[in-house]
Design an enzyme around this catalytic site. Sequence first.
Site, PDB file in Angstrom:
ATOM      1  N   LEU A  68       0.865  -1.178   0.000  1.00  0.00           N
ATOM      2  CA  LEU A  68       0.000   0.000   0.000  1.00  0.00           C
ATOM      3  C   LEU A  68       0.902   1.227   0.000  1.00  0.00           C
ATOM      4  O   LEU A  68       1.978   1.214   0.615  1.00  0.00           O
ATOM      5  CB  LEU A  68      -0.893   0.051   1.247  1.00  0.00           C
ATOM      6  CG  LEU A  68      -2.050  -0.939   1.384  1.00  0.00           C
ATOM      7  CD1 LEU A  68      -2.811  -0.646   2.672  1.00  0.00           C
ATOM      8  CD2 LEU A  68      -2.982  -0.892   0.193  1.00  0.00           C
ATOM      9  N   ASP A  69       0.469   2.297  -0.662  1.00  0.00           N
ATOM     10  CA  ASP A  69       1.203   3.555  -0.582  1.00  0.00           C
ATOM     11  C   ASP A  69       1.282   4.005   0.874  1.00  0.00           C
ATOM     12  O   ASP A  69       0.399   3.698   1.692  1.00  0.00           O
ATOM     13  CB  ASP A  69       0.502   4.644  -1.403  1.00  0.00           C
ATOM     14  CG  ASP A  69       0.622   4.423  -2.892  1.00  0.00           C
ATOM     15  OD1 ASP A  69       1.524   3.685  -3.316  1.00  0.00           O
ATOM     16  OD2 ASP A  69      -0.197   5.004  -3.635  1.00  0.00           O
ATOM     17  N   ARG A  70       2.306   4.774   1.181  1.00  0.00           N
ATOM     18  CA  ARG A  70       2.494   5.240   2.556  1.00  0.00           C
ATOM     19  C   ARG A  70       1.260   5.964   3.090  1.00  0.00           C
ATOM     20  O   ARG A  70       0.847   5.759   4.232  1.00  0.00           O
ATOM     21  CB  ARG A  70       3.721   6.170   2.631  1.00  0.00           C
ATOM     22  CG  ARG A  70       4.020   6.669   4.045  1.00  0.00           C
ATOM     23  CD  ARG A  70       5.238   7.556   4.075  1.00  0.00           C
ATOM     24  NE  ARG A  70       5.019   8.798   3.349  1.00  0.00           N
ATOM     25  CZ  ARG A  70       4.401   9.869   3.870  1.00  0.00           C
ATOM     26  NH1 ARG A  70       3.950   9.830   5.112  1.00  0.00           N
ATOM     27  NH2 ARG A  70       4.257  10.966   3.160  1.00  0.00           N
TER      28      ARG A  70
END
Length: 340
Positions: free
Chosen positions: A137-139
């Site tokens: 997942l993106d940050r």
Amino acid sequence: MKLPPGSPPDSILLTFPVAREFAGQRLDRFIQSRIPRLSRTRAQEIVRSAARREDGTPRRASERVKAGEIVLLVRPRLNEPDVPLTFDVLHDDEWVLALDKPSGLPMHPTATYHNHTLTKLLSKRYGESPPNICHRLDRETSGIVLCARRSDAERALKLAFERRKVEKAYIAIVRGEMENDSGTIDYPLASVREGLHLLMEIRDDGDVSRALTHYRVLERRGGHSLVFLSPKTGRQHQLRVHLSAIGHPIVGDKLYGPEREAPFLEIIETGLTPEVVARLGHDRQALHAHRVVFEHPGSGESMTVESPIPADMRALWESYGPARWTSLRTVGEAATTGAP
């Protein structure tokens, strides 16, 4: 394109091809034209500190750029910032750990983040043999992350993601009230040809990958839409690029919003200021990994894990008008029933 020789390996590389109409401009003027909201003085400082030739030698602000050349900027990474250093467990057995990642927590170590990562937290909590993360997942994206508790489970889960046998669903808050209640976005994606190399763009030529996203609008209010998203492929930044492409970027997106990557570049220079947050509409991209359906690697049975919509997205949605929020269970059931 590789970093020029002598660059620190954790640097950010920016590339700016020089179009014919810019040929003959001073380098500092060219940089000023390519990075929005940049003063002439700041452009000159950036050239002195970051402009490099392919052989690693520095460039001068007074140099004239040539049509067809690629201007390189080598920027240092930020110091490791504070991030949330906890997570909730949604499911845990001898095969699978499903956790709820908070927004802001990176998954893996990078040039910017070392100790402040999910992998580090897993090691601290579970010791010498921590669960292994099976996808990304993106940050700034919150929500479900699946981890494997044993090697055979890791192989099975990663293969399931690779073969698109894991059903993923997200909830996002986007700009604008979407006209259609539901639909499919089918645009191929590829890495950008210029600018930040971490960006993706829609192209139909060269090295592209098909990307498919189903969406359904759950509610509209105050010039925004609450959207249930079901990606059928797993391309980098797919949901963010697709929503931006149809004119409804995710609120708070620093790369694919109305100003494209300009807020991201500003944050490198000044940090996340209140003025930048006001333009973005939120301090992070309002995207949440809400549901995952997969075959349990031990039992072989279908398993569903859900993560409730986080408090910051609830508050953001309610700020757009009178509260009409139903329970998360109702929202989830409506999204599933009506999803394309």
